[in-house]
Write a protein that holds these residues in place. Structure first.
Motif, short mmCIF file in Angstrom:
data_model
loop_
_atom_site.label_atom_id
_atom_site.label_comp_id
_atom_site.label_asym_id
_atom_site.label_seq_id
_atom_site.Cartn_x
_atom_site.Cartn_y
_atom_site.Cartn_z
N THR A 1 6.33 0.70 20.67
CA THR A 1 6.89 1.22 19.46
C THR A 1 6.51 0.12 18.32
OG1 THR A 1 8.71 2.43 20.34
CG2 THR A 1 8.60 2.03 17.92
N SER A 2 6.54 -1.11 18.51
CA SER A 2 6.07 -2.26 17.69
C SER A 2 4.71 -2.06 17.41
CB SER A 2 6.67 -3.48 18.14
OG SER A 2 8.07 -3.66 18.16
N VAL A 3 3.89 -2.00 18.41
CA VAL A 3 2.26 -2.07 18.39
C VAL A 3 2.27 -0.85 17.49
CG1 VAL A 3 0.34 -1.75 19.50
CG2 VAL A 3 2.26 -3.19 20.50
N VAL A 4 2.63 0.33 17.79
CA VAL A 4 2.14 1.29 16.94
C VAL A 4 2.63 1.34 15.60
CG1 VAL A 4 2.68 4.22 16.54
CG2 VAL A 4 2.41 3.10 19.08
N ALA A 5 4.03 0.94 15.17
CA ALA A 5 4.16 0.68 13.86
C ALA A 5 3.06 -0.37 13.25
CB ALA A 5 5.47 0.25 13.72
N ASP A 6 3.01 -1.44 13.81
CA ASP A 6 1.95 -2.56 13.44
C ASP A 6 0.72 -1.94 12.80
OD1 ASP A 6 4.04 -4.16 13.83
OD2 ASP A 6 3.28 -5.20 15.80
N VAL A 7 0.16 -1.19 13.50
CA VAL A 7 -1.11 -0.57 13.54
C VAL A 7 -1.27 0.18 12.26
CG1 VAL A 7 -3.24 0.78 14.41
CG2 VAL A 7 -1.99 -0.92 15.84
N MET A 8 -0.12 1.05 12.16
CA MET A 8 0.15 1.93 11.13
C MET A 8 0.14 1.35 10.03
SD MET A 8 2.37 5.10 12.80
CE MET A 8 2.55 6.13 11.28
N LEU A 9 1.28 0.28 9.72
CA LEU A 9 1.48 -0.45 8.44
C LEU A 9 0.11 -1.15 8.02
CD1 LEU A 9 5.17 -1.27 8.78
CD2 LEU A 9 4.29 0.37 7.21
N MET A 10 -0.48 -1.74 9.04
CA MET A 10 -1.74 -2.62 8.79
C MET A 10 -2.97 -1.47 8.03
SD MET A 10 -3.86 -4.99 11.08
CE MET A 10 -5.15 -6.07 10.31
N ALA A 11 -2.89 -0.60 8.32
CA ALA A 11 -3.89 0.37 7.96
C ALA A 11 -3.38 0.94 6.54
CB ALA A 11 -4.12 1.64 8.79
#
Length: 345
Positions: free
Chosen positions: A281-291
């Protein structure tokens, strides 16, 4: 002497035009209108002052409605719109208006407080993060107030990034619990020791290395801080991805570690699986917020050249850099003077 003819109107067979009632009515009105003129004396001032004036009754001119000719279009008259009278306020409406007024007053006070804090400047602010009790020997190291420092349109994304950092810290803490369960199940002490090291190092470093730069970037629209965030946050994504995989002996309860834990103990496998879900979940949230941050960064017109210019400006503004440059310049001048004096003698 000639004899006069008889009156032609004496003959009853002949119609007398003056016997017409309409003619007699006009004659009477004319007589009444000129009655006051017969006795008028322009040289008698007293009589003129006492004489009443006769006013002719006047009638206003009335225009008769003319019907339009056949075949011509006539615009129909528009009906008047009746305005409904306002309804009386009830007690519920009065209470709602009162509540809204109180809410607006609170917001005005909050804006006044924020404006006073902004006028005071950063020098007058006391550090408030991390929120430590007063008796703690370690005092807060940073000042953070999203409602004051961050513009209104960026407050939501900054809160999401702050919550993401807290979620990372929570997952690392759960990783310690999962590693402890693995150690109790007989998997050794290495994974437990590494999980503690990850929590101690990654939690403060992630706050300092990528959260604080993005906080400063949105606060002052700094391209340099945006670049630092993108560079460090990319490593954050890579590290979290490796932890979610969970290589054997890597110190994280990832997917591989949780699968092997089910062979040892089902309870331990469930605990490590929950930690694995947290890492993913952290990885998915990281990618979304970085985008999302990158999209905002591109919309502001920032660029690498602007980041380099800001970096150069900040370097020259740094007090330590200025002191070192002054010392180096003074040493170079003294060396040249010493060389000139030695050549002279």
């Amino acid at each position: 002497m000639p004899q006069f003819e008889d009156n032609p109107f004496s003959d009853p067979t002949i119609d007398n035009p003056f016997s017409d009632p309409s003619v007699q009515q006009v004659a009477r009105s004319t007589t009444n209108a000129t009655r006051g003129l017969d006795d008028y004396n322009p040289f008698d001032g007293q009589q003129n002052a006492n004489q009443a004036t006769v006013q002719q009754p006047t009638q206003p001119a009335i225009m008769q409605a003319v019907s339009p000719p056949a075949g011509q279009y006539t615009r129909p008259a528009q009906p008047q719109q009746s305005q409904a009278p306002p309804q009386n306020f009830t007690t519920a409406d009065f209470q709602e208006l009162k509540r809204r007024q109180e809410e607006l007053e609170r917001k005005a006070e909050e804006l006044a407080r924020r404006e006073a804090e902004l006028r005071a400047g950063s020098a007058g602010r006391r550090n408030n993060w991390p929120p430590l009790p007063a008796f703690c020997p370690v005092q807060p190291c940073f000042y953070q107030d999203i409602n004051v420092d961050i513009p209104l349109e960026f407050q939501r994304i900054v809160r999401h990034l702050y919550h993401l950092w807290m979620f990372h810290a929570l997952v690392l803490a759960l990783n310690i619990i999962g590693a402890m369960s693995l150690m109790i199940a007989g998997q050794g002490f290495t994974i437990f020791g590494l999980s503690i090291l990850y929590f101690v190092l990654l939690t403060p470093f992630s706050f300092i290395c990528w959260y604080r730069p993005i906080y400063k970037a949105f606060r002052s629209d700094s391209s340099f801080n945006f670049m630092v965030f993108f560079f460090i946050f990319l490593f954050q994504i890579i590290i979290t991805t490796v932890q979610s995989i969970g290589f054997s002996g890597g110190g994280s309860c990832g997917l591989i570690t949780s699968i092997s834990a089910f062979e040892v103990n089902v309870g331990v496998g469930i605990i490590t699986l929950l930690v694995t879900i947290g890492f993913i979940t952290s990885v998915v949230a990281d990618v979304m917020l970085m985008a999302k941050v990158h999209r905002i960064y591109r919309s502001t017109g920032a660029s690498l050249a602007k980041a380099q210019a800001e970096f150069t400006t900040e370097i020259f503004r740094n007090q330590h850099v200025q002191t070192a440059a002054s010392s180096a310049a003074a040493a170079a001048v003294n060396a040249q003077i010493a060389n000139a004096n030695s050549n002279r003698y």
